[in-house]
Design a protein around this motif. Structure first.
Motif, PDB file in Angstrom:
ATOM      1  N   LYS A   1       0.853  -1.198   0.000  1.00 56.93           N
ATOM      2  CA  LYS A   1       0.000   0.000   0.000  1.00 56.93           C
ATOM      3  C   LYS A   1       0.888   1.248   0.000  1.00 56.93           C
ATOM      4  O   LYS A   1       1.996   1.223   0.542  1.00 56.93           O
ATOM      5  CB  LYS A   1      -0.909   0.020   1.221  1.00 56.93           C
ATOM      6  CG  LYS A   1      -1.902  -1.130   1.274  1.00 56.93           C
ATOM      7  CD  LYS A   1      -2.759  -1.039   2.523  1.00 56.93           C
ATOM      8  CE  LYS A   1      -3.759  -2.191   2.579  1.00 56.93           C
ATOM      9  NZ  LYS A   1      -4.595  -2.125   3.804  1.00 56.93           N
ATOM     10  N   PRO A   2       0.387   2.370  -0.573  1.00 53.39           N
ATOM     11  CA  PRO A   2       1.210   3.591  -0.596  1.00 53.39           C
ATOM     12  C   PRO A   2       1.351   4.257   0.766  1.00 53.39           C
ATOM     13  O   PRO A   2       2.304   5.005   0.990  1.00 53.39           O
ATOM     14  CB  PRO A   2       0.461   4.506  -1.570  1.00 53.39           C
ATOM     15  CG  PRO A   2      -0.939   3.999  -1.572  1.00 53.39           C
ATOM     16  CD  PRO A   2      -0.835   2.511  -1.368  1.00 53.39           C
ATOM     17  N   LEU A   3       0.421   3.996   1.674  1.00 53.12           N
ATOM     18  CA  LEU A   3       0.532   4.511   3.051  1.00 53.12           C
ATOM     19  C   LEU A   3       0.776   6.021   3.110  1.00 53.12           C
ATOM     20  O   LEU A   3       1.552   6.496   3.936  1.00 53.12           O
ATOM     21  CB  LEU A   3       1.664   3.787   3.794  1.00 53.12           C
ATOM     22  CG  LEU A   3       1.471   2.293   4.012  1.00 53.12           C
ATOM     23  CD1 LEU A   3       2.713   1.690   4.644  1.00 53.12           C
ATOM     24  CD2 LEU A   3       0.252   2.035   4.903  1.00 53.12           C
ATOM     25  N   THR A   4       0.110   6.764   2.246  1.00 54.66           N
ATOM     26  CA  THR A   4       0.281   8.225   2.285  1.00 54.66           C
ATOM     27  C   THR A   4      -0.219   8.805   3.605  1.00 54.66           C
ATOM     28  O   THR A   4       0.349   9.758   4.121  1.00 54.66           O
ATOM     29  CB  THR A   4      -0.466   8.888   1.122  1.00 54.66           C
ATOM     30  OG1 THR A   4      -1.818   8.405   1.087  1.00 54.66           O
ATOM     31  CG2 THR A   4       0.195   8.581  -0.202  1.00 54.66           C
ATOM     32  N   GLY A   5      -1.285   8.211   4.139  1.00 54.29           N
ATOM     33  CA  GLY A   5      -1.784   8.680   5.430  1.00 54.29           C
ATOM     34  C   GLY A   5      -0.769   8.483   6.537  1.00 54.29           C
ATOM     35  O   GLY A   5      -0.606   9.345   7.406  1.00 54.29           O
ATOM     36  N   GLY A   6      -0.044   7.359   6.498  1.00 53.28           N
ATOM     37  CA  GLY A   6       0.951   7.088   7.530  1.00 53.28           C
ATOM     38  C   GLY A   6       2.123   8.045   7.495  1.00 53.28           C
ATOM     39  O   GLY A   6       2.536   8.579   8.528  1.00 53.28           O
ATOM     40  N   ILE A   7       2.686   8.279   6.294  1.00 54.41           N
ATOM     41  CA  ILE A   7       3.840   9.179   6.196  1.00 54.41           C
ATOM     42  C   ILE A   7       3.431  10.616   6.492  1.00 54.41           C
ATOM     43  O   ILE A   7       4.184  11.373   7.111  1.00 54.41           O
ATOM     44  CB  ILE A   7       4.500   9.066   4.794  1.00 54.41           C
ATOM     45  CG1 ILE A   7       5.829   9.823   4.763  1.00 54.41           C
ATOM     46  CG2 ILE A   7       3.581   9.552   3.696  1.00 54.41           C
ATOM     47  CD1 ILE A   7       6.913   9.233   5.615  1.00 54.41           C
ATOM     48  N   ASN A   8       2.203  10.988   6.093  1.00 54.59           N
ATOM     49  CA  ASN A   8       1.729  12.326   6.411  1.00 54.59           C
ATOM     50  C   ASN A   8       1.493  12.494   7.905  1.00 54.59           C
ATOM     51  O   ASN A   8       1.758  13.559   8.472  1.00 54.59           O
ATOM     52  CB  ASN A   8       0.437  12.640   5.641  1.00 54.59           C
ATOM     53  CG  ASN A   8       0.687  12.873   4.167  1.00 54.59           C
ATOM     54  OD1 ASN A   8       1.801  13.185   3.762  1.00 54.59           O
ATOM     55  ND2 ASN A   8      -0.345  12.713   3.358  1.00 54.59           N
ATOM     56  N   LEU A   9       1.002  11.441   8.550  1.00 53.37           N
ATOM     57  CA  LEU A   9       0.791  11.495   9.996  1.00 53.37           C
ATOM     58  C   LEU A   9       2.104  11.740  10.728  1.00 53.37           C
ATOM     59  O   LEU A   9       2.171  12.540  11.669  1.00 53.37           O
ATOM     60  CB  LEU A   9       0.148  10.196  10.484  1.00 53.37           C
ATOM     61  CG  LEU A   9      -0.041  10.067  11.999  1.00 53.37           C
ATOM     62  CD1 LEU A   9      -1.000  11.136  12.519  1.00 53.37           C
ATOM     63  CD2 LEU A   9      -0.552   8.668  12.354  1.00 53.37           C
ATOM     64  N   ILE A  10       3.171  11.073  10.286  1.00 54.32           N
ATOM     65  CA  ILE A  10       4.483  11.247  10.923  1.00 54.32           C
ATOM     66  C   ILE A  10       4.980  12.679  10.762  1.00 54.32           C
ATOM     67  O   ILE A  10       5.445  13.304  11.723  1.00 54.32           O
ATOM     68  CB  ILE A  10       5.489  10.249  10.328  1.00 54.32           C
ATOM     69  CG1 ILE A  10       5.108   8.819  10.706  1.00 54.32           C
ATOM     70  CG2 ILE A  10       6.908  10.567  10.809  1.00 54.32           C
ATOM     71  CD1 ILE A  10       5.931   7.755  10.015  1.00 54.32           C
ATOM     72  N   THR A  11       4.868  13.228   9.549  1.00 52.54           N
ATOM     73  CA  THR A  11       5.344  14.596   9.330  1.00 52.54           C
ATOM     74  C   THR A  11       4.483  15.606  10.076  1.00 52.54           C
ATOM     75  O   THR A  11       4.994  16.580  10.620  1.00 52.54           O
ATOM     76  CB  THR A  11       5.367  14.931   7.833  1.00 52.54           C
ATOM     77  OG1 THR A  11       4.069  14.713   7.261  1.00 52.54           O
ATOM     78  CG2 THR A  11       6.370  14.068   7.097  1.00 52.54           C
ATOM     79  N   TRP A  12       3.174  15.370  10.120  1.00 52.90           N
ATOM     80  CA  TRP A  12       2.288  16.269  10.856  1.00 52.90           C
ATOM     81  C   TRP A  12       2.600  16.233  12.355  1.00 52.90           C
ATOM     82  O   TRP A  12       2.615  17.274  13.016  1.00 52.90           O
ATOM     83  CB  TRP A  12       0.837  15.881  10.621  1.00 52.90           C
ATOM     84  CG  TRP A  12       0.275  16.356   9.317  1.00 52.90           C
ATOM     85  CD1 TRP A  12       0.896  16.374   8.102  1.00 52.90           C
ATOM     86  CD2 TRP A  12      -1.045  16.863   9.087  1.00 52.90           C
ATOM     87  NE1 TRP A  12       0.059  16.843   7.138  1.00 52.90           N
ATOM     88  CE2 TRP A  12      -1.142  17.154   7.698  1.00 52.90           C
ATOM     89  CE3 TRP A  12      -2.149  17.081   9.901  1.00 52.90           C
ATOM     90  CZ2 TRP A  12      -2.310  17.664   7.129  1.00 52.90           C
ATOM     91  CZ3 TRP A  12      -3.314  17.584   9.328  1.00 52.90           C
ATOM     92  CH2 TRP A  12      -3.386  17.874   7.972  1.00 52.90           C
ATOM     93  N   LEU A  13       2.834  15.035  12.900  1.00 50.65           N
ATOM     94  CA  LEU A  13       3.157  14.921  14.325  1.00 50.65           C
ATOM     95  C   LEU A  13       4.475  15.627  14.643  1.00 50.65           C
ATOM     96  O   LEU A  13       4.635  16.214  15.726  1.00 50.65           O
ATOM     97  CB  LEU A  13       3.229  13.453  14.741  1.00 50.65           C
ATOM     98  CG  LEU A  13       1.886  12.711  14.847  1.00 50.65           C
ATOM     99  CD1 LEU A  13       2.119  11.244  15.171  1.00 50.65           C
ATOM    100  CD2 LEU A  13       0.997  13.359  15.896  1.00 50.65           C
ATOM    101  N   PHE A  14       5.413  15.569  13.717  1.00 51.57           N
ATOM    102  CA  PHE A  14       6.678  16.277  13.890  1.00 51.57           C
ATOM    103  C   PHE A  14       6.433  17.784  13.976  1.00 51.57           C
ATOM    104  O   PHE A  14       6.978  18.476  14.848  1.00 51.57           O
ATOM    105  CB  PHE A  14       7.604  15.947  12.722  1.00 51.57           C
ATOM    106  CG  PHE A  14       9.001  16.479  12.863  1.00 51.57           C
ATOM    107  CD1 PHE A  14       9.681  16.410  14.069  1.00 51.57           C
ATOM    108  CD2 PHE A  14       9.651  17.047  11.776  1.00 51.57           C
ATOM    109  CE1 PHE A  14      10.981  16.890  14.204  1.00 51.57           C
ATOM    110  CE2 PHE A  14      10.935  17.536  11.891  1.00 51.57           C
ATOM    111  CZ  PHE A  14      11.602  17.453  13.107  1.00 51.57           C
ATOM    112  N   LEU A  15       5.581  18.297  13.093  1.00 52.79           N
ATOM    113  CA  LEU A  15       5.240  19.715  13.121  1.00 52.79           C
ATOM    114  C   LEU A  15       4.470  20.080  14.383  1.00 52.79           C
ATOM    115  O   LEU A  15       4.769  21.080  15.041  1.00 52.79           O
ATOM    116  CB  LEU A  15       4.416  20.073  11.880  1.00 52.79           C
ATOM    117  CG  LEU A  15       3.888  21.514  11.806  1.00 52.79           C
ATOM    118  CD1 LEU A  15       5.025  22.514  11.791  1.00 52.79           C
ATOM    119  CD2 LEU A  15       2.993  21.694  10.585  1.00 52.79           C
TER     120      LEU A  15
END
Length: 267
Positions: free
Chosen positions: A53-67
């Motif tokens: 799966k592309p897991l765009t939600g997962g990678i975006n969640l990580i970057t958002w949590l970092f912010l």
């Protein structure tokens, strides 16, 4: 805009799948000197085929949590430093959290960011740079009146300085300016007491030296990244069909970009 892959995602994912570390090193040292964000994307694109799966939600969640963590820490430390929040533990957490999500909503809605926060190949470098800048500002504002800098905060300055400078080219420019201002502040407050209003004027001699050494690491990395850009990409015209008097003119492009930057920030 829904989270999805764009053409760059497919191109870079194929590159990393076929050429592995060789493809990563080529991008980092010749085309895209974003050491931190490119390594994050490399790991992400290598995981996608295994998970199916592309897991765009997962990678975006990580970057958002970092912010989100950068904003939350900045607000919390600032309120604590200036004793603006009473000592109740819930109030100390809820107020910074509320302000954090207000600022996050501002980032998301104010400039119609589109793909910046949602497309993986863009959100990882851009959002990481924004978070790194906020972490840097937290250090600068909340440590500027200290008489000494602990090892933790020296490491903090190095780590987030490296992340800021190596996530996106604009982050390298910002980090270079940030580190230069910090150097000037340390130098001026060392040579004369007339500059006692400047940040870090209260630091002991040993702390001045260690802070200068720590600051030198992200400063040097920023210079190296800009050197790579100058060596490999400055003369390359990516969009040949665009006709502009700025195309291929480094000085005019640089001056125009500063003017446009301040227009977008303040107006």
């Amino acid at each position: 805009m829904a989270s999805s892959w764009g053409i760059d995602d497919y191109f870079i994912a194929k590159l990393y799948q076929t050429e592995n570390f060789h493809g990563l090193s080529n991008r980092i040292f010749f085309w895209s000197p974003r050491f931190f964000s490119e390594i994050v994307l490399y790991v992400y694109y290598r995981l996608v085929p295994f998970l199916g799966k592309p897991l765009t939600g997962g990678i975006n969640l990580i970057t958002w949590l970092f912010l989100i963590s950068s904003i939350f820490l900045f607000i919390k430390e600032t309120l604590k430093k200036h004793s603006l929040v009473r000592q109740d533990v819930y109030i100390k957490l809820l107020i910074p959290l509320f302000i954090t999500f207000v600022l996050l909503n501002y980032f998301l809605l104010s400039q119609n960011p589109g793909s910046m926060f949602y497309e993986s190949v863009i959100s990882v470098p851009y959002v990481s740079t924004l978070a790194g800048i906020i972490f840097n500002l937290n250090f600068f504002i909340n440590q500027s009146n200290s008489i000494s800098i602990s090892r933790f905060y020296l490491l903090y300055l190095i780590i987030f300085g490296v992340i800021t400078s190596s996530s996106w080219e604009m982050g390298a420019i910002y980090q270079l300016l940030f580190s230069t201002c910090l150097f000037f502040s340390l130098i001026l407050t060392t040579i004369s007491t007339r500059f006692y209003d400047l940040p870090f004027h209260s630091l002991h001699t040993f702390s001045r030296r260690t802070l200068s050494i720590a600051n030198l690491i992200p400063f040097s990395l920023s210079l190296y990244i800009l050197f790579l850009l100058k060596s490999n990409r400055l003369e390359v015209v990516e969009l040949a069909q665009i006709e502009s008097p700025l195309k291929g003119n480094f000085q005019n492009s640089l001056s125009s970009s500063f003017i446009q930057f301040f227009r977008e920030i303040f107006f």
